[in-house]
Motif scaffolding. Structure first.
Motif, short mmCIF file in Angstrom:
data_model
loop_
_atom_site.label_atom_id
_atom_site.label_comp_id
_atom_site.label_asym_id
_atom_site.label_seq_id
_atom_site.Cartn_x
_atom_site.Cartn_y
_atom_site.Cartn_z
N ALA A 138 48.78 -61.65 -11.73
CA ALA A 138 49.72 -61.24 -11.11
C ALA A 138 50.44 -59.84 -11.79
O ALA A 138 50.90 -58.92 -11.32
CB ALA A 138 50.98 -62.04 -10.88
N ARG A 139 50.57 -60.13 -13.06
CA ARG A 139 51.37 -58.99 -14.03
C ARG A 139 50.52 -57.83 -13.88
O ARG A 139 51.01 -56.55 -13.90
CB ARG A 139 51.70 -59.57 -15.41
N PHE A 140 49.16 -57.74 -13.99
CA PHE A 140 48.33 -56.92 -13.90
C PHE A 140 48.49 -56.27 -12.75
O PHE A 140 48.57 -54.83 -12.66
CB PHE A 140 46.86 -57.35 -14.29
N LEU A 141 48.21 -56.81 -11.52
CA LEU A 141 48.48 -56.12 -10.07
C LEU A 141 49.74 -55.56 -10.00
O LEU A 141 49.66 -54.45 -9.57
CB LEU A 141 48.27 -57.43 -9.17
N LEU A 142 50.78 -56.11 -10.84
CA LEU A 142 52.05 -55.36 -10.25
C LEU A 142 51.97 -53.81 -11.07
O LEU A 142 52.34 -53.00 -10.78
CB LEU A 142 53.21 -56.31 -10.66
N HIS A 203 55.55 -59.05 -1.92
CA HIS A 203 55.66 -58.66 -3.38
C HIS A 203 56.65 -59.38 -4.13
O HIS A 203 56.53 -59.59 -5.31
CB HIS A 203 56.28 -56.99 -3.24
N ALA A 204 57.72 -60.13 -3.53
CA ALA A 204 58.65 -60.96 -4.12
C ALA A 204 57.91 -62.19 -4.47
O ALA A 204 58.21 -62.73 -5.88
CB ALA A 204 59.77 -61.17 -3.22
N ALA A 205 56.88 -62.51 -3.75
CA ALA A 205 56.15 -63.77 -4.44
C ALA A 205 55.29 -63.22 -5.43
O ALA A 205 55.34 -64.28 -6.50
CB ALA A 205 55.36 -64.35 -3.34
N LEU A 206 54.69 -62.41 -5.57
CA LEU A 206 53.75 -61.83 -6.34
C LEU A 206 54.68 -61.78 -8.02
O LEU A 206 54.24 -61.98 -9.04
CB LEU A 206 52.99 -60.61 -6.32
N GLU A 207 55.79 -61.34 -7.59
CA GLU A 207 56.70 -61.23 -8.88
C GLU A 207 57.16 -62.65 -9.40
O GLU A 207 57.23 -62.81 -10.75
CB GLU A 207 57.95 -60.36 -8.42
N GLN A 208 57.18 -63.57 -8.58
CA GLN A 208 57.60 -64.84 -8.88
C GLN A 208 56.31 -65.50 -9.65
O GLN A 208 56.52 -66.07 -11.02
CB GLN A 208 57.94 -65.73 -7.59
N VAL A 209 55.35 -65.26 -9.09
CA VAL A 209 53.90 -65.53 -9.96
C VAL A 209 53.99 -65.05 -11.47
O VAL A 209 53.53 -65.62 -12.32
CB VAL A 209 52.82 -65.49 -9.27
N ALA A 210 54.11 -63.82 -11.38
CA ALA A 210 54.20 -62.88 -12.62
C ALA A 210 55.32 -63.59 -13.77
O ALA A 210 54.99 -63.58 -14.88
CB ALA A 210 54.63 -61.53 -12.39
N ARG A 211 56.33 -64.16 -13.18
CA ARG A 211 57.28 -64.58 -14.12
C ARG A 211 56.98 -65.90 -14.38
O ARG A 211 57.91 -66.77 -15.19
CB ARG A 211 58.57 -64.50 -13.42
N GLY A 212 55.70 -66.61 -14.06
CA GLY A 212 55.60 -67.98 -14.49
C GLY A 212 55.91 -69.20 -13.39
O GLY A 212 55.73 -70.23 -13.58
N SER A 214 54.89 -70.47 -10.45
CA SER A 214 53.96 -71.10 -9.95
C SER A 214 53.20 -72.34 -10.34
O SER A 214 53.27 -72.72 -11.49
CB SER A 214 52.59 -70.03 -10.08
N ASP A 215 52.77 -73.20 -9.52
CA ASP A 215 52.27 -74.51 -9.79
C ASP A 215 51.20 -74.24 -10.57
O ASP A 215 50.62 -75.15 -11.48
CB ASP A 215 51.89 -75.32 -8.52
N ASN A 216 50.45 -72.95 -10.50
CA ASN A 216 48.95 -73.12 -11.17
C ASN A 216 49.14 -72.18 -12.39
O ASN A 216 48.23 -71.75 -13.10
CB ASN A 216 47.98 -72.24 -10.22
N SER A 217 50.41 -71.67 -12.72
CA SER A 217 50.52 -70.68 -13.98
C SER A 217 50.39 -71.47 -15.45
O SER A 217 50.19 -70.85 -16.28
CB SER A 217 52.16 -70.45 -14.11
N ALA A 218 50.08 -72.72 -15.50
CA ALA A 218 49.81 -73.38 -16.78
C ALA A 218 48.31 -73.60 -16.72
O ALA A 218 47.83 -74.55 -17.56
CB ALA A 218 50.40 -74.81 -16.85
N THR A 219 47.21 -73.13 -15.88
CA THR A 219 45.96 -73.43 -15.73
C THR A 219 45.57 -73.16 -17.20
O THR A 219 45.66 -72.05 -17.79
CB THR A 219 45.29 -72.54 -14.92
N PRO A 220 44.50 -73.96 -17.86
CA PRO A 220 43.95 -73.64 -19.15
C PRO A 220 43.29 -72.09 -19.02
O PRO A 220 42.47 -72.02 -18.08
CB PRO A 220 43.25 -74.89 -19.37
N LEU A 221 43.16 -71.69 -20.35
CA LEU A 221 42.49 -70.64 -20.51
C LEU A 221 40.93 -70.49 -20.20
O LEU A 221 40.49 -69.40 -19.50
CB LEU A 221 42.54 -70.08 -21.85
N ALA A 222 40.49 -71.32 -20.47
CA ALA A 222 39.02 -71.39 -20.47
C ALA A 222 38.36 -71.26 -19.05
O ALA A 222 37.34 -70.74 -18.88
CB ALA A 222 38.40 -72.85 -20.98
N GLY A 223 39.27 -71.59 -18.04
CA GLY A 223 39.01 -71.18 -16.57
C GLY A 223 37.89 -72.30 -16.23
O GLY A 223 37.02 -71.88 -15.31
#
Length: 223
Positions: A138-142, A203-212, A214-223
């Motif tokens: 999200a941060r990259f897209l913004l 756009h507002a929702a994307l900014e919210q995701v970028a700030r963390g 989001s329910d999925n913001s803690a997904t592990p790095l490994a993917g």
């Protein structure tokens, strides 16, 4: 270190646009770089290879961006720069006998502006790497949206000129993870995505995701 066979010859004079095909390097790690380039068209990727062979993407360079400022101190490239599509650059400076780059006043202003943007970009990248997976994309897209706006293009709808693998290497995720995040954001109505064409619907929702937020913001790095 001399230039490798796929490194293009140096432009002969100021104002000369040099065209590189996809996969051609402007320079590679360890090459001597005695000038600054401005991207005229296309897109370039800067990267280096870790000792274990993994590639780390450290930046994408779009029209108007400067390349080579990092090398002016010792004239040696710390990373490689490659064209991701048919692209062109313009030479801005050369080194004279005393080793001082010959930049006019406008070029000096461009370099100072580039340095400021680069510091902010690196700070955002470091902050991005401390967050969860969804906020990174999200941060990259913004950031990309803002870069498009500064260039006079639409900030809401754009084409991502880099592939998913390069994008994933830039934000420190697996390509499969990036694809899943795009799918989540599309399912939530935040984005419309078709291949590499992105339209920001909320756009507002994307900014919210970028700030963390989001329910999925803690997904592990490994993917």
């Amino acid at each position: 270190m001399g230039h490798r066979p796929d490194t293009p010859p140096r432009p002969a004079s100021h104002g000369y646009n040099h065209i590189l095909r996809r996969g051609e390097h402007l320079f590679r790690t360890g090459d001597q770089v005695d000038r600054v380039y401005r991207v005229v068209g296309g897109i370039f990727k800067s990267y280096f290879i870790h000792e274990d062979g993994d590639e780390q993407v450290i930046g994408f360079h779009l029209p108007g961006d400067l390349i080579g400022c990092d090398c002016l101190a010792d004239e040696l490239a710390a990373f490689s720069v490659v064209a991701l599509d048919t692209s062109s650059v313009q030479r801005l400076s050369h080194h004279e006998g005393n080793g001082v780059p010959g930049l006019d006043q406008n070029q000096q202003k461009m370099m100072l502006s580039w340095m400021q943007e680069e510091i902010l970009r690196l700070a955002r990248l470091l902050h991005m790497e401390r967050g969860g997976t969804d906020p990174r994309l999200a941060r990259f897209l913004l950031d990309f949206s803002e870069a498009q706006r500064r260039r006079g293009f639409s900030a809401r709808e754009f084409h991502l000129p880099m592939g998913r693998r390069d994008l994933a290497r830039y934000i420190g995720l697996a390509p499969e993870t990036v694809s899943r995040i795009f799918s989540r954001l599309r399912a939530r109505g935040v984005l419309a995505v078709a291949n590499n064409h992105v339209r920001i619907l909320d756009h507002a929702a994307l900014e919210q995701v970028a700030r963390g937020h989001s329910d999925n913001s803690a997904t592990p790095l490994a993917g």
